[in-house]
Design a protein around this motif. Structure first.
Motif, PDB file in Angstrom:
ATOM      1  N   ALA B 514       2.653  15.453  -1.158  1.00 43.52           N
ATOM      2  CA  ALA B 514       3.824  14.584  -1.176  1.00 43.52           C
ATOM      3  C   ALA B 514       3.507  13.238  -0.736  1.00 43.52           C
ATOM      4  N   ILE B 515       3.953  11.910  -1.089  1.00 38.23           N
ATOM      5  CA  ILE B 515       3.482  10.722  -0.867  1.00 38.23           C
ATOM      6  C   ILE B 515       3.857  10.557   0.538  1.00 38.23           C
ATOM      7  N   GLU B 516       4.818  11.193   1.106  1.00 39.74           N
ATOM      8  CA  GLU B 516       5.285  10.945   2.466  1.00 39.74           C
ATOM      9  C   GLU B 516       4.375  11.406   3.280  1.00 39.74           C
ATOM     10  N   HIS B 517       3.570  12.422   2.975  1.00 36.74           N
ATOM     11  CA  HIS B 517       2.380  13.124   3.648  1.00 36.74           C
ATOM     12  C   HIS B 517       1.159  11.884   3.644  1.00 36.74           C
ATOM     13  N   VAL B 518       1.041  11.855   2.408  1.00 40.09           N
ATOM     14  CA  VAL B 518      -0.266  10.924   2.137  1.00 40.09           C
ATOM     15  C   VAL B 518      -0.073   9.605   2.961  1.00 40.09           C
ATOM     16  N   THR B 523      -1.796   6.008   6.424  1.00 35.22           N
ATOM     17  CA  THR B 523      -1.265   4.854   6.934  1.00 35.22           C
ATOM     18  C   THR B 523      -0.893   3.894   5.709  1.00 35.22           C
ATOM     19  N   ALA B 524      -0.927   4.101   4.421  1.00 30.20           N
ATOM     20  CA  ALA B 524      -0.671   3.560   3.248  1.00 30.20           C
ATOM     21  C   ALA B 524       0.774   2.999   3.341  1.00 30.20           C
ATOM     22  N   GLY B 525       1.131   1.893   3.314  1.00 32.83           N
ATOM     23  CA  GLY B 525       2.512   1.489   3.272  1.00 32.83           C
ATOM     24  C   GLY B 525       3.089   1.439   4.580  1.00 32.83           C
ATOM     25  N   MET B 526       2.417   1.650   5.827  1.00 29.74           N
ATOM     26  CA  MET B 526       2.924   1.579   6.874  1.00 29.74           C
ATOM     27  C   MET B 526       2.865   0.374   7.756  1.00 29.74           C
ATOM     28  N   ALA B 527       2.351  -0.719   7.306  1.00 30.26           N
ATOM     29  CA  ALA B 527       2.075  -1.965   7.739  1.00 30.26           C
ATOM     30  C   ALA B 527       3.255  -2.756   7.689  1.00 30.26           C
ATOM     31  N   THR B 528       3.264  -4.050   8.381  1.00 27.43           N
ATOM     32  CA  THR B 528       4.380  -4.750   8.345  1.00 27.43           C
ATOM     33  C   THR B 528       5.045  -5.169   7.132  1.00 27.43           C
ATOM     34  N   ASP B 529       4.126  -5.128   5.884  1.00 30.82           N
ATOM     35  CA  ASP B 529       4.611  -5.589   4.739  1.00 30.82           C
ATOM     36  C   ASP B 529       5.070  -4.181   3.848  1.00 30.82           C
ATOM     37  N   GLN B 530       5.169  -3.029   4.647  1.00 36.12           N
ATOM     38  CA  GLN B 530       5.743  -1.831   4.110  1.00 36.12           C
ATOM     39  C   GLN B 530       5.293  -1.600   2.727  1.00 36.12           C
ATOM     40  N   GLY B 531       3.990  -2.201   2.453  1.00 36.88           N
ATOM     41  CA  GLY B 531       3.406  -1.847   1.307  1.00 36.88           C
ATOM     42  C   GLY B 531       4.088  -2.441  -0.156  1.00 36.88           C
ATOM     43  N   LYS B 532       4.514  -3.510   0.107  1.00 36.41           N
ATOM     44  CA  LYS B 532       5.153  -4.010  -1.142  1.00 36.41           C
ATOM     45  C   LYS B 532       4.480  -4.229  -2.307  1.00 36.41           C
ATOM     46  N   THR B 533       3.206  -4.670  -1.978  1.00 31.92           N
ATOM     47  CA  THR B 533       2.057  -5.054  -3.359  1.00 31.92           C
ATOM     48  C   THR B 533       1.480  -3.631  -3.533  1.00 31.92           C
ATOM     49  N   GLY B 534       1.346  -2.678  -2.627  1.00 29.60           N
ATOM     50  CA  GLY B 534       0.357  -1.482  -2.813  1.00 29.60           C
ATOM     51  C   GLY B 534       0.919  -0.246  -3.153  1.00 29.60           C
ATOM     52  N   LEU B 536       2.871   1.186  -5.185  1.00 31.45           N
ATOM     53  CA  LEU B 536       2.878   1.932  -6.776  1.00 31.45           C
ATOM     54  C   LEU B 536       1.566   2.079  -7.088  1.00 31.45           C
ATOM     55  N   ASN B 537       0.456   1.054  -6.543  1.00 32.82           N
ATOM     56  CA  ASN B 537      -1.008   1.482  -6.835  1.00 32.82           C
ATOM     57  C   ASN B 537      -1.356   2.823  -6.175  1.00 32.82           C
ATOM     58  N   ALA B 538      -0.842   2.753  -5.091  1.00 30.25           N
ATOM     59  CA  ALA B 538      -1.266   4.245  -4.420  1.00 30.25           C
ATOM     60  C   ALA B 538      -0.894   5.606  -4.852  1.00 30.25           C
ATOM     61  N   LEU B 539       0.740   5.488  -5.364  1.00 28.99           N
ATOM     62  CA  LEU B 539       1.197   6.412  -6.044  1.00 28.99           C
ATOM     63  C   LEU B 539       0.543   6.651  -7.462  1.00 28.99           C
ATOM     64  N   ALA B 540       0.043   5.672  -8.227  1.00 28.57           N
ATOM     65  CA  ALA B 540      -0.688   5.859  -9.598  1.00 28.57           C
ATOM     66  C   ALA B 540      -2.065   6.823  -9.352  1.00 28.57           C
ATOM     67  N   ILE B 550       3.878  10.784 -11.126  1.00 26.68           N
ATOM     68  CA  ILE B 550       4.490  10.056 -10.287  1.00 26.68           C
ATOM     69  C   ILE B 550       5.871  10.453  -9.436  1.00 26.68           C
ATOM     70  N   PRO B 551       6.845  11.045 -10.360  1.00 19.05           N
ATOM     71  CA  PRO B 551       7.758  11.656  -9.899  1.00 19.05           C
ATOM     72  C   PRO B 551       7.763  12.756  -9.150  1.00 19.05           C
ATOM     73  N   ASP B 552       6.628  13.570  -9.301  1.00 18.73           N
ATOM     74  CA  ASP B 552       6.305  14.596  -8.666  1.00 18.73           C
ATOM     75  C   ASP B 552       5.929  14.379  -7.364  1.00 18.73           C
ATOM     76  N   ILE B 553       5.109  13.478  -7.210  1.00 17.77           N
ATOM     77  CA  ILE B 553       4.781  12.937  -5.857  1.00 17.77           C
ATOM     78  C   ILE B 553       5.574  12.430  -4.964  1.00 17.77           C
ATOM     79  N   GLY B 554       6.550  11.704  -5.653  1.00 16.10           N
ATOM     80  CA  GLY B 554       7.727  11.336  -4.854  1.00 16.10           C
ATOM     81  C   GLY B 554       7.665   9.795  -4.442  1.00 16.10           C
ATOM     82  N   LEU B 555       8.588   9.107  -3.818  1.00 14.78           N
ATOM     83  CA  LEU B 555       8.470   7.779  -3.527  1.00 14.78           C
ATOM     84  C   LEU B 555       8.924   7.871  -2.144  1.00 14.78           C
ATOM     85  N   THR B 556       8.097   6.929  -1.311  1.00 17.39           N
ATOM     86  CA  THR B 556       8.523   6.795   0.122  1.00 17.39           C
ATOM     87  C   THR B 556       9.794   5.829   0.519  1.00 17.39           C
TER      88      THR B 556
END
Ligand code: ZN
Lengths: 90, 1125
Positions: B514-518, B523-534, B536-540, B550-556
């Motif tokens: 699950a992406i929430e666990h990953v 800590t991907a997507g947990m910085a001050t920019d909340q992963g605005k650029t990254g 979806l690349n992480a999901l892919a 991607i839908p299986d992994i979910g979205l944070t």
């Protein structure tokens, strides 16, 4: 911030209101006639439903009146508000 | 100074207006209209900072708020230090000072970069693995070292000297984002429209579309055309949070871009906008490509490069490689080539690219490799070459433009609880089912064609279907889908938190799905920019690694704030003196040391020269017991209960019998909850057959009234009785001590104290002023409480001091009551105490069939013999004062209860304590042990009444009194500081007037003003009548509240604006003569509109300074420039 339609004042900001627990739990006419179990049910047992919930609110920092409100506890949407002496709308 | 990377032409910066600034101590110049990023790029400066974990050199990747790398600290002087600002959004102003972060000693020679060699230790989950052992090392060595090396900017140490304001606003349509779709929406929308955009000017992508025309008008000119006055355009304003009820929080940066801001302006303003409908037109964010070494300075998003070229006239380099998988970036390459940049090559991952693009590239002399990608980069502080697959092994360059396509900005849609849907065609998430009154339009909804965006915006704004004719716009295919990347230790997905594809691979190999666990593990997507650029690349990438979709992994989850918001903006004026209202009594004798009781300032004790608190309290106690004491009891809650059923109502609510209470008599009573436990207590006086004066504790004033209203309105609704809060109407002075009657009698015009037994009340006059005089005692001595109209409180206090009475404060009051065993709600009670526990079973009228709490008191548990009961404790050593809250234990150290109050008693010449002890009354005479920090203390259990157990002193008959002295008090109304005059918004105190709280079934409004009085509607059957004499109204309840509130008049074109800085009402829907009881910040007010630009505000007396100061804050920006502010 919810916009809560007070039955007397119309829609007003949530800040002015005070939540008052589940609605339609009338105080028994003669509490002394109730068993301990019945009294505990009146005092403490509440529905806590997921979805449509009738609850009391008071327009604390407005007209000061208590009223009832049906709110969806999932969406936080207010379905209807009505005066305390009125029946829950179907 | 030359700007080697400034294009000879182009851009909307003002080349004729140079601006000097410093970056890391080095002077630079830029132009008006530049951002810090564009100005640095103009000088060829790409190295802006070091990365979070590995201290890798980082540059500027974007041209907007999504920037993950180029974080700087800006110092505006005077403690105004803001860390973690994105250089891409910092607007240049003369004298700007910016610094790099997370680098020591400098960004070029950063010792922390050795962390790069320790990279294997800092991979995914390193928090959980590497530093686990030995445990003691974590706190002392690992954590401090990691914290020192890693991280972003430092929080400023000094208090923030800037001002921040809030503002409530209402509109029919709020449009978020002033790009093509948002502008089209705002132009089409009806009613009040607010259009906000995070950038310095409206236009969005249109600002870099130099040749495009819309309906025949150049894009730049189209932006502002048709934005009528009803559209409030807020630039530099980020919609960062979506809250229930279509309430959107906007952070408006008011002064940060100004070199010398008007000191009257707030630095930022938080707008809380309630919109009937919201158009989300937040656009899309370009994705970086994920390849090894994709983080080197000089590697930038293609769209950002285009923005720097077209808006700022800046070239991010002279020799560029463009790496992409879709058409759009080709046009960026062509534009830069036209501007003189050498395009060293276009690498397109697609095997096939449309012929037109290939031809155009060939015509421009640009080498092209299809089916090619970047697989590595080199260069120490800036990219110097790329390594490719499908192209030349190495291509030298000084910058790389990359584009992996666009991710629609669905953050706010998701915050609104809308359901996102994954669009398999484009490989991104798009707005699905709405949950709020909103509509997404344009690129944030996956639409990338300009004409289609305009049409969608127009429809979303409320316009009918129409087409826009767009010309001179390049035609390009759909953006590419997010492409997964191979695990590599230097292929960054989340640039700000230094998360690579290798980290994702570790997480996947360790079983995270699950992406929430990953996210949490890496800590991907947990910085001050909340992963605005990254993100979806992480999901892919995770999808590919795990073989899932991607839908299986979910979205944070998308959470507010969209971009970081400074705490000052969230706090607004709620800081320092305005954090909470500071309430003072009408007496407020400044000779006292004050203590905070709730929001009240109460006199704690009155030290004389050189006295300690204990010495002062001992002296004050002796004075009350032996002579006379004077005490300010004004904060006591007071409720006037009026109506033919008043006694019947109190009978149902309180345990005592009120039907038999004669007028002129008082009764002490405890208030119970339905659960039988003590809520509050106070004295209730029957002033007239149908009128009671109920007192509550200071802290219970509001909750008791609420409790009473609850029963009156819902359970006992048939009773004809009405409640009015009179807490602030009366100043209360307690005169306590053997000399009380003798001292008071001379000033009473028409009350004979010899006829007043203990627990009685009289109405009459004190020194010419109406008084409600109680003979009551909370000290155990003969005593009185004078209730005087608040404006006469202080003059009466001063007059009574002439009797030689000793002033005392709350500490002495507490000692005196403890000596008498009187409990204090909240100190002796904790929500589990019943009257009998305190020995107060006698206050319950046993024969009453019912009262609130009676049934619960009949529960078996309430009759258990081992209930905790109030007792006294006398320590074996009289000098030892027990600790309040200390446990009381028995012979076997078993817990028996706890100490509730403990004092030194001057009267007894020793310490005393009250305690709740199991079966305590049966233990009187026995010994208990109280564990204290210095060891066990032995104490004897006693009766809780230490002083005058018979009560003879307070119930003594009053005989022989001195004669009357004629004195006439002059009122002292509430005052406020003088104010700066302003024609924009003038503020004055309304002169004293009579006020009456009227309860009547007859509707007094309209007409609002009749027979010389003004009736303000407060609720059904409740009116506040402003008049100079009691109104000629047949009222069910009429209570004089002349002194309870004070009026403020606010007048001028900005009056409504100032009210809305603190009040959430929609004043656009608040016509002439409308009135409402409402909230103003943390104060309750009555707001009455007297004219289009004139408001009357009634505020409770003790809240006046708070409301006044809040209004002063709101007015500051409208004062004439010359006024001090
Ligand atoms: Zn209301």
């Amino acid at each position: 911030m919810l916009l809560i339609p007070c039955p007397w004042c119309g829609p007003r900001p949530e800040l002015e209101f005070h939540h008052g627990g589940e609605a339609h739990i009338a105080r028994p006419e003669d509490p002394s006639a109730l068993s301990g179990t019945e009294w505990a049910a009146f005092l403490y047992h509440r529905g806590n439903p997921k979805g449509s919930h009738a609850e009391r609110w008071r327009h604390q920092h407005g007209c000061g009146r208590f009223f009832n409100c049906v709110r969806d506890t999932v969406t936080d949407r207010i379905v209807v508000t009505y005066k305390p002496d009125e029946k829950r709308p179907a | 100074m030359t700007q080697p990377f400034r294009a000879p032409s182009g851009g909307s910066v003002r080349g004729d207006r140079p601006i000097r600034f410093t970056f890391d101590g080095r002077g630079f110049d830029g132009f008006e209209g530049d951002t810090l990023a564009s100005a640095l790029l103009a000088h060829g400066v790409h190295l802006i900072g070091r990365s979070f974990k590995y201290h890798r050199p980082r540059g500027i990747m974007s041209a907007g708020s999504e920037e993950p790398n180029a974080l700087v600290t800006v110092d505006r002087g005077g403690g105004r230090v803001t860390p973690n600002l994105r250089a891409t959004t910092v607007e240049l102003y003369e004298g700007l000072i910016a610094r790099t972060q997370n680098a020591w000693p400098s960004v070029r020679f950063d010792l922390g970069a050795v962390a790069g060699f320790a990279a294997p230790l800092l991979g995914a989950g390193f928090y959980y693995k590497t530093f686990m052992w030995p445990a003691s090392f974590w706190k002392r060595i690992y954590e401090p070292a990691i914290r020192a090396a890693a991280g972003l900017g430092r929080a400023p140490a000094a208090a923030d000297p800037d001002r921040y304001l809030h503002r409530y606003a209402h509109c029919e349509v709020l449009v978020i984002g002033a790009g093509p779709a948002g502008l089209a929406a705002a132009k089409a929308a009806q009613g009040r429209v607010i259009l906000c955009d995070e950038q310095a000017e409206a236009g969005g992508s249109l600002l870099s579309r130099l040749e495009t025309t819309i309906d025949g008008v150049p894009a730049a000119a189209w932006i502002a055309s048709g934005l009528e006055d009803r559209v409030t355009v807020l630039t530099r304003t980020t919609a960062f949070g979506w809250y229930p009820g279509n309430t959107i929080a906007l952070a408006q940066r008011v002064t940060d871009h100004l070199a010398r801001p008007d000191p009257g302006l707030p630095r930022e303003r938080l707008w809380l906008v309630r919109a009937k409908r919201v158009v989300i037109a937040t656009g899309a964010i370009e994705r970086p490509q994920v390849f090894p070494g994709n983080d080197r300075p000089g590697i930038m998003l293609a769209g950002a490069a285009e923005t720097y070229l077209h808006r700022y006239g800046v070239l991010p380099g002279h020799k560029m490689v463009v790496s992409t998988a879709h058409d759009r970036a080709w046009f960026t390459a062509f534009a830069l080539a036209r501007a003189g940049v050498t395009i060293a090559g276009i690498l397109d991952q697609r095997q096939a690219v449309v012929e037109a693009l290939l031809n155009q590239a060939r015509d421009a002399g640009i080498p092209v490799w299809t089916g090619a990608r970047v697989v590595g980069t080199g260069g120490r502080r800036r990219v110097r070459f790329v390594e490719t697959e499908g192209g030349p092994a190495v291509i030298p360059c000084d910058s790389v433009l990359m584009s992996d396509g666009w991710t629609p900005s669905v953050h706010l849609f998701s915050q609104s609880r809308g359901k996102l849907r994954f669009d398999p065609d484009s490989g991104v998430f798009l707005p699905g089912v709405s949950a709020a009154e909103e509509q997404s339009a344009g690129a944030c909804a996956g639409e990338f064609d300009l004409a289609a965006c305009l049409a969608a915006g127009h429809r979303a704004g409320g316009g009918s279907t129409r087409t826009f004719s767009v010309a001179h716009e390049p035609r390009f295919g759909a953006p590419s889908r997010p492409s997964p990347a191979q695990p590599h230790a230097k292929a960054f997905v989340d640039f700000q938190n230094d998360v690579t594809t290798k980290d994702l691979a570790i997480a996947a190999s360790e079983g995270f799905r699950a992406i929430e666990h990953v996210k949490r593990y890496t800590t991907a997507g947990m910085a001050t920019d909340q992963g605005k650029t990254g993100n979806l690349n992480a999901l892919a990438t995770v999808a590919q690694l795990t073989g899932l979709t991607i839908p299986d992994i979910g979205l944070t989850t998308f959470r507010p704030p969209y971009t970081p918001v400074t705490f000052g903006t969230l706090a607004g004026t709620s800081r320092g003196d305005l954090f909470d209202p500071v309430r003072r009594t009408p007496i407020h004798d400044r000779d006292a040391v004050f203590e905070d009781v709730g929001t009240w300032k109460r006199a704690h004790y009155f030290p004389q020269r050189g006295e300690t608190m204990h010495e002062a309290v001992a002296r004050e106690c002796r004075a009350v017991r032996g002579d006379l004491g004077l005490f300010d009891a004004s904060t006591l809650g007071k409720i006037e209960v009026v109506g033919p059923d008043a006694a019947a109502f109190l009978n149902r609510l309180y345990p005592g019998d009120f039907t038999s209470l004669a007028p002129g008599r008082c009764k002490y009573s405890i208030l119970l909850g339905e659960d039988g436990f003590i809520r509050d207590d106070g004295v209730i006086a029957r002033v007239a057959p149908d009128r009671f004066h109920v007192t509550t504790t200071t802290g219970g004033a509001a909750s008791v009234l609420h409790h009473m209203e609850d029963y009156l309105q819902t359970e006992f609704a048939s009773l004809r009785v009405w409640l009015t809060s009179t807490t602030e109407q009366w100043a209360v002075i307690a005169l306590q001590g053997p000399r009380a009657a003798e001292a008071l009698a001379p000033f009473l015009d028409d009350i004979d104290l010899t006829t007043m037994p203990h627990m009685s009340v009289r109405e009459g006059h004190f020194a010419g002023v109406p008084v409600r005089l109680f003979r009551v005692s909370f000290s155990g001595e003969l005593g009185f409480e004078l209730n005087l109209p608040a404006d006469f409180g202080r003059p009466a206090w001063d007059l009574l001091r002439e009797t030689g009475a000793t002033r005392y404060g709350t500490e002495t009051m507490h000692v005196l009551r403890a000596e008498k065993g009187f409990f204090v709600a909240g100190q002796e009670t904790d929500g589990t105490v019943i009257p009998d526990d305190l020995g107060l079973g006698w206050t319950i009228a046993r024969r009453k069939p019912d009262f609130v709490g009676k049934r619960s008191l009949a529960r078996p548990d309430m009759r258990r013999e081992d209930r905790w009961q109030l007792v006294g404790l006398l320590t074996a050593d009289p000098a030892v004062v027990l600790e309040e809250g200390a446990r009381v234990t028995g012979a076997d150290r078993e817990s028996l209860g706890h100490v509730t109050s403990a004092y030194r008693s001057a009267t007894l010449g020793r310490s005393i304590a009250l305690a709740l002890v199991a079966a305590g009354r049966g233990r009187i005479g026995t010994t208990v042990r109280v564990p204290m920090p210095g060891g066990d203390v032995t104490a004897t259990v006693t009766s809780p009444v230490f002083h005058d157990p018979s009560g003879a002193r307070m119930t003594a008959a009053i005989e022989r009194l001195p004669g009357r002295v004629t004195r006439n008090l002059v009122s002292r109304p509430a005052t406020v500081p003088t104010v700066q005059p302003s024609t924009e918004v003038a503020m004055t105190l309304v002169p004293a007037m009579r006020r009456f709280n009227v309860r009547t079934g007859v509707n007094l409004a309209p007409p609002l003003r009749a027979a010389g009085h003004t009736a303000l509607w407060l609720g059904p059957d409740e009116f506040l009548v402003l008049d100079d004499k009691p109104p000629p109204i047949q009222a069910d309840s009429l209570v004089d509240v002349s002194h309870r509130t004070t009026g403020i008049r606010l007048e001028g074109p900005r009056a409504a604006w100032c009210v809305n800085a603190f009040c959430a009402l929609d004043l656009g829907d608040f016509p002439m003569d409308a009135c409402a009881r409402t909230l103003f910040g943390k104060a309750e007010i009555v707001l009455w509109r007297r004219g289009e630009t004139e408001f009357h505000i009634e505020t409770a007396r003790s809240y006046l300074p708070y409301v006044w100061a809040c209004l002063e804050e709101a007015r500051r920006e409208f004062l004439p420039a010359a006024a001090p502010r």
